[in-house]
Design an enzyme around this catalytic site. Sequence first.
Site, PDB file in Angstrom:
ATOM      1  CB  CYS A 602      -0.969  -0.043   1.174  1.00 33.23           C
ATOM      2  SG  CYS A 602      -2.365   1.103   1.005  1.00 33.23           S
ATOM      3  CG  HIS A 713      -3.844  -3.570   3.264  1.00 31.53           C
ATOM      4  ND1 HIS A 713      -2.706  -3.181   3.908  1.00 31.53           N
ATOM      5  CD2 HIS A 713      -4.412  -2.432   2.766  1.00 31.53           C
ATOM      6  CE1 HIS A 713      -2.581  -1.862   3.832  1.00 31.53           C
ATOM      7  NE2 HIS A 713      -3.601  -1.386   3.138  1.00 31.53           N
TER       8      HIS A 713
END
Length: 771
Positions: A602, A713
């Site tokens: 991310c 994630h």
Amino acid sequence: MSKLYVVGIGPGGLNHMTFEAREAIEKADVIVGYKTYLEFIEPLLSGKEVVSSGMMREVERCSEALAIAATGKTVALVSSGDAGIYGMAGLALELADAPGEGAPSPYPGVEILIVPGVSAVQAAASVLGAPLMHDFAVISLSDLLTPLDTIRQRLKAAAAADFVVALYNPRSKGRVTQIEEAQAILIAARGPKTPVGIVRNACREGEERIVTTLGEMLTHPIDMFSIVIIGNASTRLSDDGRIVTPRGYATRGEERKGGGKRQESAAATPANPQAVMFCGTGSDVGKSVITAGFCRILKRRGISVAPFKSQNMALNSAVTPEGGEIGRAQGVQAEACGIAPHTDMNPILLKPNSDTGSQVIVQGRVVRNMGVKEYNAYKPEAFVKVQESFQRLKERFDFIVMEGAGSIAEINLRAHDIANLKVAAMAGAPAILVADIDRGGVFAQIVGTLELLTPEEKALVKGVIINKFRGDASLLASGIEYVEERTGVPILGVLPWFKGLSLPEEDSVALQRRANPVANEGAKLMVGVVRLSRISNYTDFSALEAEPDVELHYIDSPRQVDSLDLLILPGTKSTLADLAHIKENGMFTAVAQFKGPVVGICGGYQMLGKTVLDPERVESAHDSAAGLGLLDVVTTMLKEKQTHLVEATLLAAGQGVAAGVAAALTGYEIHLGESVLGEGALPFARIARRSGAAGIEDGAVSQDGRVFGTYLHGIFDNHGFRTAFLNRIRRAKEMPELAETAPAADPFDQLADHMEEHLDLERIFRICNFE
């Protein structure tokens, strides 16, 4: 026909006998009674034939009185208090009945007359004030004639129905536990601050009166000559210290509506709560884990249950199937309940993005970034959303297991609380306090926390769990006894350290315990996660930590990099701010010069690129910042946040990172910004499903396969990918490869078993009003 008077002589003083009782004694030829009670009326016995016997001889005494009356004499059978309340009247009528249908009476020609008297409970009430002005229940704690289980059931029913409760025979030399059980049952229903009166020898010589509270009552002397009266939710003390239970009449100008204005006590909690709150003496004490475990305990009993945390300040978040964002812990707790996560389970999520501000997410959607003062002003509006979400959950599920936030004793935050006891009160939920013995000073934690609460707040706390213990729990006995005596709040169990389930911490406090890697060549894979100042979703690495040959540390010094086999840049709440942070502490150069495998998740993926652009000033006052340049990627920050559950397929470069693995992946996205690959980078994966959209490429891999980044994630929660990726590093380090493994047992069931073994669940269920 001869007469048997069964006479209630009142509490013991001659001045409290009725005229009818005196007249019956005067008419009688023979007086029969327990010798102690006969001593109370000794001046009236002159010239009478007296038959006395000791305790436990009630049947014999009553039979003898009937037999004497059957000879034609007038007999008075003496009973203390009122003869029809725990007295001799019922026994006399039973014994006088014919033994079978059609059989003659064993005592023919005897007329039984019952003479009322002032009962012990009336006498005690008059000494205390007016505690019996509303509905009340009288219960004897003696189990000589009534099974103890029946007594317990009656206590629970009276407690649940909010009766004032008067206890006869509360304690004797050989029977001490019933009063303790009664206290626990009543505390669970109405709180430790409920007024209690103890009267010994009411209305006779040696009278003693004590006004105390339910939590403190066992610190006072109680015996067989005592009557204990416990108030209901409305009971209070008058200005002169006497106990009053309001009947509901309009007083002091109050308008009487709907049958009377009910004065709610601070100790009052609903008799049938639909929720319980696990709150803490501080952060990281284990509230999240215990909440998850209790969710699973209820699920295994067939109860429809859901988790709830009104406000969560968390670095770790999860995505719901609808694309909303909630605290990661509530997502895990929903899994323990066997249900899908929903934004109502965590209506307010705060994600810190500066030292004094956070991104505010309400019911799954970003509102805006707020500083402390702005958010405090916004809280009344936020609390409305909390109430809405809780009500919806309450309508959908049988029971809600709530989690508090941080410490409940942050007195500087009390006025603005929408996370702890104010929410418990809103929900009508009892609270159970969790204390962490591993950090030391557990008894000070408990007592200090409870002492700092207001009486209204403390009344909500029904018990304490001591968590994370290592050793022999019996060593805590004296401390537990002191805490219970000091606070009036029971300890519900000592929970040993549990390693089977690692729930996400809400903040980075726990990361301080996972630093300073030391080279251990040949034995462990040394993994370092850069400890960013705005780190988020570091639960991405829990699966790595669980690998038997992986030693994972969170690092913030360039000196810690050299010994690593794998370096990871995690997610962040502010990519630009954390780029500046790692430039300041030297980690930027250390990461850029590291020669081993590098992964970015991310925000960490964005940092690995060449440049991060912020033309709309979404994250900072700067419009751009140079990245690490390890990937040929340029990221542009966008105002709209992406939150999705994702199914993806590894592309060729991604499969090269984890050779031999199946291509399918699952994960979730929570990010601002869009990344574009240059010619020097290869796409990592293709999104197969993403909130209805598909065909989008994700992530990037360097040409040599040493560096990769992704927005996904949970990438390492894919067992096959994690195993194949780590085996690549194991081979390079000449370590044995490991086969793909998955947890053999459900960790939530293991946690539930652990809690059931070590906690007083029966007591906790009583607090929750479960049978």
